[in-house]
Design a protein around this motif. Structure first.
Motif, mmCIF file in Angstrom:
data_model
loop_
_atom_site.group_PDB
_atom_site.id
_atom_site.type_symbol
_atom_site.label_atom_id
_atom_site.label_comp_id
_atom_site.label_asym_id
_atom_site.label_seq_id
_atom_site.Cartn_x
_atom_site.Cartn_y
_atom_site.Cartn_z
ATOM 1 N N THR A 1 84.491 11.788 -5.789
ATOM 2 C CA THR A 1 85.684 12.244 -6.502
ATOM 3 C C THR A 1 85.298 12.829 -7.857
ATOM 4 O O THR A 1 85.812 13.866 -8.273
ATOM 5 C CB THR A 1 86.655 11.063 -6.714
ATOM 6 N N TRP B 1 91.625 14.210 -4.820
ATOM 7 C CA TRP B 1 92.756 13.290 -4.623
ATOM 8 C C TRP B 1 92.737 12.715 -3.214
ATOM 9 O O TRP B 1 92.936 11.511 -3.004
ATOM 10 C CB TRP B 1 94.063 14.035 -4.919
ATOM 11 N N ASP B 2 92.480 13.588 -2.230
ATOM 12 C CA ASP B 2 92.458 13.108 -0.848
ATOM 13 C C ASP B 2 91.435 11.987 -0.668
ATOM 14 O O ASP B 2 91.672 11.010 0.029
ATOM 15 C CB ASP B 2 92.128 14.254 0.114
ATOM 16 N N ARG C 1 95.963 15.371 -12.062
ATOM 17 C CA ARG C 1 95.714 16.785 -11.741
ATOM 18 C C ARG C 1 96.610 17.303 -10.628
ATOM 19 O O ARG C 1 97.012 18.448 -10.642
ATOM 20 C CB ARG C 1 94.264 16.962 -11.301
ATOM 21 N N VAL C 2 96.892 16.446 -9.627
ATOM 22 C CA VAL C 2 97.706 16.945 -8.515
ATOM 23 C C VAL C 2 99.171 16.573 -8.688
ATOM 24 O O VAL C 2 99.979 16.803 -7.800
ATOM 25 C CB VAL C 2 97.196 16.433 -7.143
ATOM 26 N N ARG D 1 87.946 20.952 -7.652
ATOM 27 C CA ARG D 1 88.531 20.839 -6.308
ATOM 28 C C ARG D 1 89.455 19.621 -6.291
ATOM 29 O O ARG D 1 89.192 18.604 -5.649
ATOM 30 C CB ARG D 1 87.413 20.758 -5.274
ATOM 31 N N ASP D 2 90.568 19.769 -7.035
ATOM 32 C CA ASP D 2 91.416 18.620 -7.334
ATOM 33 C C ASP D 2 92.049 17.983 -6.101
ATOM 34 O O ASP D 2 92.104 16.771 -5.975
ATOM 35 C CB ASP D 2 92.517 19.041 -8.304
ATOM 36 N N GLN D 3 92.561 18.848 -5.205
ATOM 37 C CA GLN D 3 93.254 18.301 -4.048
ATOM 38 C C GLN D 3 92.299 17.474 -3.190
ATOM 39 O O GLN D 3 92.616 16.370 -2.762
ATOM 40 C CB GLN D 3 93.883 19.437 -3.222
ATOM 41 N N GLU D 4 91.072 18.016 -2.998
ATOM 42 C CA GLU D 4 90.080 17.262 -2.216
ATOM 43 C C GLU D 4 89.750 15.940 -2.896
ATOM 44 O O GLU D 4 89.621 14.902 -2.246
ATOM 45 C CB GLU D 4 88.789 18.062 -2.073
#
Ligand SMILES: Nc1ncnc2c1ncn2[C@@H]1O[C@H](COP(=O)(O)OP(=O)(O)OP(=O)(O)O)[C@@H](O)[C@H]1O
Ligand SMILES: [Mg+2]
Length: 916
Positions: A680, A693-694, A729-730, A688-691
């Motif tokens: 992370t 977060w995932d 971020r997300v 690569r914020d969404q990744e």
């Protein structure tokens, strides 16, 4: 060059590797007996010789597989003579691989490996080196470990390692990036030409038969051709034996044709090993002396000549070397049991080294003999303290076999089982315990054996078995073996820590542990901390305070208590303790503990913003750790995290992927948590914020209904800020607030958690509370520089957006300076951008108009600006120095500079990485 049939591809490979300037990777040749491995190795040596390389060589031998560093001794022999006397490292090396009788004070295996590396590098500085290692399958494990250690570190040095083995690379060597070549049988025409060369006039019928039976195996082709050449035409050859046995017979026939004294000398040579003392003459002397003990009063070196003439001995190098390993086994096998014992007895009398003498005495013994058994047990202990655990198990087992008293024998078997367990050899443990079980063990030994039978990995999730284990623990305690019981706690709890323990089992274990001693004991505290780092945190911290550790200077105690402090979140106390422990652990050769201590340090130093120390600790743990050991993998993860923030997030991601691959083999909930944290972090740096977060949100909001292991929760105490960053971020602020509330309500007594909560509350605050929470966090986070700098950046940004630019600047400046000190590249750049937006010129602002650099170019430029060489940059970023050079070449024009020196002026402002 020798005349080899076929093998063009292999020879080409060797030629390339020998000729390669740097970045050699090493070659590992494997295949069945006689396939031509040694022949190719000799070719490599000739090629090396022709290009002016120095060759060092050694060969594994079945009879020496139990002698620690026997192979290394052989390999380094030519260098050890020239070692400067004053150099401590090399004196140590000479002592550890040299005389075995000096084994009393145990040299540290890592120190031996490091000294070897140093010695080889020093030698390679004058002339490139070839290390030719034959028959790795018989090499003593200590040497294999050192070779693996060296092989992983010599890629940039002019050192080439070529190994041969009957089996593919295994154990320590599997991680070495060799070019591995499986040697195939010779093809039909090749086989035919080989037979023709050795037996030109063999009748065609016999020749075809030979070709069929030899199956392309060069040794078979050569030796059978030689043997069959003498068969009168027309004889029918029957074939009752498999190839290897057949070849042994061929050799045995040749041995039988020698004079008696020659046969005995060969037998003695097959039972011992060469190269004691310079140029191997020590061995010849020892052999001759032993032969005299066998009744050959006039035995002399000349008696070896007929064996040389019969092609049984290799005279290429001084000393006694069999021309082929099958000759050795043929000699030993056909001699028969009683001649072999006689040979060992003679060698026991002639051996100058006491440990060797004991070993030979043990091999010579025909019936149980307590004196020999006891001597061997002492020898095993010496050998084990030198780090050669595997060898010591073998010696103890032999010692047990020679022990007349059944109870004593049982005790020795249990000790052997203990050591085998240290190695993780579960099969050996089972076998040894089963054997011990049949014997009338003492009360204490029975309790030890019982305790040993319960494998922590099996009991951490099984209540019934945990009850049995707890009973065994109590019995051990009752049998007066309190220390054995206490010593066993930490290793068991380590497994609970890494794998996660089922809550009921955890409570049972903790209850039993607490009952063992009244006063605070470091082993008890560690066991409690590791198995229940959240619920036992308060108690553990109180215990540590009560211990008065500032007066302790024993490395093991410091390491145990430091580890306990770390897992309950007291990073500061842990760091102080662990830093004090590592040197002592290193000196004592306590590798397992050293690795764990360093991996733990990497984690605590990360949180304290002591990143240089964190990086050093992680590197040390990676060097000393077992390849798949959990602590070593944890260190790998911490290196990824550090890389992600300080150097190359892309490379960090790759490393995380490798770690996750390793984790599928050795599952560990705790490591998985740590790995997710590093991943992370890298993804956030890359924007690569969404990744990001995932990856991280799944860890914190797992739908898994099983209660989370406390060790996982305790890791999250430290990784919560990364989760919160990703959430911010997300835009998943609401989710994150719920998670933070859950942690706040958990009631853990952990400074790490407290810091994380302070940070998280500020970042997630509603607008009206944001400023005050930020200001409070700045005050509260004094001991946590990275978190604090992030809060100040966030506060500065907040103030600037409210157009309070003058107020924002001091925070942004402080943040920038902290990030610079830490080496947090992306954050430092972000702080500079905010500062510019707040109207403050950075002083280095000339190149705002510079074209965009790729992430990798930015890093390379930043590192070059710091004065690192291409090679150093390459080492940091896992690139070849040449690639680094080519990147620099392309980025100079983009930055409008013409030299490395000018980079320093433009670099601070070229960082265009996404905002953290
Ligand atoms: N390609 C070849 N051409 C000609 N002779 C060969 C070739 N390969 C091997 N030989 C010969 O065959 C014999 C056996 O080869 P070598 O000793 O290299 O086998 P090895 O693979 O090292 O066996 P081991 O595992 O028993 O050590 C030697 O006499 C060697 O010279
Ligand atoms: Mg060979």
């Amino acid at each position: 060059m020798r005349d080899l049939v076929g093998r063009t591809a292999e020879l080409d490979l060797l030629r390339t590797e020998v000729g390669g300037a740097a970045q050699r990777v090493g070659v590992f040749l494997h295949g069945p007996p006689g396939i031509g491995k040694t022949a190719l190795l000799r070719c490599a040596q000739e090629l090396a010789h022709d290009t002016g390389m120095t060759t060092l060589e050694c060969a594994g031998a079945a009879s020496e597989a139990h002698v620690p560093y026997a192979g290394l001794h052989q390999l380094l022999q030519p260098l050890l003579g020239d070692v400067p006397d004053g150099d401590h490292r090399f004196t140590l090396l000479r002592r550890s691989v040299g005389a075995l009788d000096a084994a009393a004070d145990a040299p540290d295996p890592v120190a031996v490996a490091l000294a070897t590396l140093g010695l080889l590098r020093a030698a390679a500085a004058t002339r490139p080196l070839l290390l030719a290692v034959d028959d790795v399958h018989w090499l003593d494990p200590s040497t294999v470990r050192v070779l693996a250690f060296v092989a992983r570190r010599i890629r940039g040095d002019p050192v080439l390692l070529v190994c041969t083995s009957r089996v593919p690379p295994e154990s320590a060597l599997t991680d070495v990036l060799f070019r591995t070549v499986a040697l195939e049988p010779l093809d039909g025409p090749g086989a035919l030409s080989l037979v023709r060369a050795h037996a030109p006039d063999l009748p065609p019928a016999l020749r075809d038969r030979l070709l069929r039976e030899a199956e392309g195996n060069p040794l078979a082709l050569v030796e059978l051709a030689r043997a069959w050449r003498r068969i009168p035409g027309g004889t029918v050859v029957t074939d009752p034996l498999p190839l290897t046995d057949r070849l042994e017979t061929v050799f045995a026939d040749r041995v039988a044709a020698l004079p008696a004294v020659g046969q005995d000398l060969l037998l003695l040579a097959s039972l011992t090993q060469r190269t004691r003392g310079a140029s191997g003459t020590g061995t010849v002397t020892e052999l001759i002396t032993a032969a005299r003990h066998l009744g050959h009063a006039a035995a002399a070196a000349a008696d070896l000549e007929p064996a040389e003439a019969a092609d049984l001995l290799d005279v290429r190098v001084p000393g006694v070397h069999f021309r082929h390993p099958l000759i050795r086994s043929a000699v030993a096998r056909t001699a028969g049991e009683s001649r072999r014992r006689g040979g060992h007895a003679a060698l026991a009398r002639s051996a100058t080294d006491p440990d060797r003498a004991v070993w030979h005495r043990a091999c010579a013994a025909t019936e149980p003999d307590e004196e020999v058994a006891a001597a061997l047990e002492r020898c095993a202990d010496r050998v084990r303290r030198r780090g050669a655990v595997r060898e010591s198990v073998e010696m103890l087992e032999r010692s047990a076999a020679l022990t007349p008293d059944p109870a004593t024998r049982g005790g020795r078997l249990v000790t052997a089982a203990d050591h085998a367990a240290d190695l993780g050899h579960e099969e050996a443990v089972d076998r040894l315990l089963a054997e011990a079980h049949e014997l009338p063990l003492t009360e204490v030994d029975r309790a030890r054996a019982e305790w040993r039978r319960y494998r922590p990995p099996e009991v951490i999730g099984d209540y019934t078995r945990m009850r049995e284990l707890v009973t065994a623990l109590a019995r051990l305690h009752a049998a007066g073996r309190q220390d054995t019981a206490l010593d066993a706690l930490a290793p068991a709890a380590e497994i609970a820590y890494w794998r996660g323990i089922e809550p009921r089992c955890r409570d049972l274990f903790c209850g039993a542990v607490e009952g063992l001693v009244a006063a605070p004991d470091p082993r008890v505290l560690t066991a409690l901390a590791l198995s229940a780092p959240v619920s036992q945190a308060r108690r553990v911290r109180a215990g540590i305070a009560a211990l008065g550790v500032h007066t302790v200077d024993d490395a093991e105690t410091l390491a145990l208590v430091g580890r306990a402090a770390a897992v309950v979140g007291d990073a500061e106390a842990a760091t102080a303790l662990l830093l004090r422990s590592v040197e002592g652990l290193r000196q004592q050769g306590r590798l397992g503990m050293l690795t764990t201590a360093n991996a733990t340090l990497a984690w605590t130093c990360w949180h304290l913003g002591r990143w240089e120390e964190a990086a050093t600790a992680a590197r040390d743990a990676r060097q000393s750790g077992l390849e798949r050991g959990r602590a070593r993998v944890a260190a790998e993860v911490m290196s990824s995290a550090l890389d992600a923030v300080r150097a190359d997030p892309g490379a960090a991601l790759d490393r995380c992927t490798r770690v996750d691959g390793a984790l599928s083999a050795t599952p560990s909930a705790t490591l998985r948590e740590m790995s997710a944290f590093a991943r992370t972090t890298a993804l956030l740096v890359l924007g690569r914020d969404q990744e990001a977060w995932d990856v991280i949100q799944e860890r914190f909001t797992s739908t898994d209904t099983r209660p989370l292991a406390e060790s996982v929760t305790s890791i999250q105490h430290g990784t919560l800020p990364v989760y919160v960053d990703a959430a911010a971020r997300v835009g998943a602020v609401a989710d994150a607030r719920a998670v933070v509330a859950r942690f706040a309500g958990g009631g853990a007594d952990s400074p790490l958690l407290t810091a994380s909560l302070v940070y998280s509350r500020a970042v997630l605050a509603a607008p009206e509370a944001a400023e005050s929470l930020h200001r409070a966090a700045v005050d509260a986070l004094a001991g946590w520089p990275f978190l604090r700098a992030r809060v100040r950046l966030s506060l500065g940004r907040l103030l600037r957006r409210e157009r309070r630019v003058t107020e924002s600047r001091p925070h942004l400046r402080a943040a920038r300076d902290s990030f610079d000190t830490l080496g947090a590249l992306a954050w430092a750049a972000a702080a500079r951008r905010e500062l510019r937006a707040a109207g403050e010129a950075d002083g280095h602002d000339a190149s705002t108009g510079a074209p965009l650099l790729t992430a990798q170019e930015q890093l390379i430029a930043a590192l070059a600006a710091q004065g690192l060489t291409n090679r150093e940059i390459g080492a940091r970023l896992y690139l070849s120095p040449r690639t680094v050079g080519s990147h620099l070449y392309h980025l100079f024009p983009k930055l409008g500079v013409t030299s490395r020196a000018q980079l320093g002026q433009v670099m601070p402002s070229v960082d265009r990485r996404p905002l953290p």
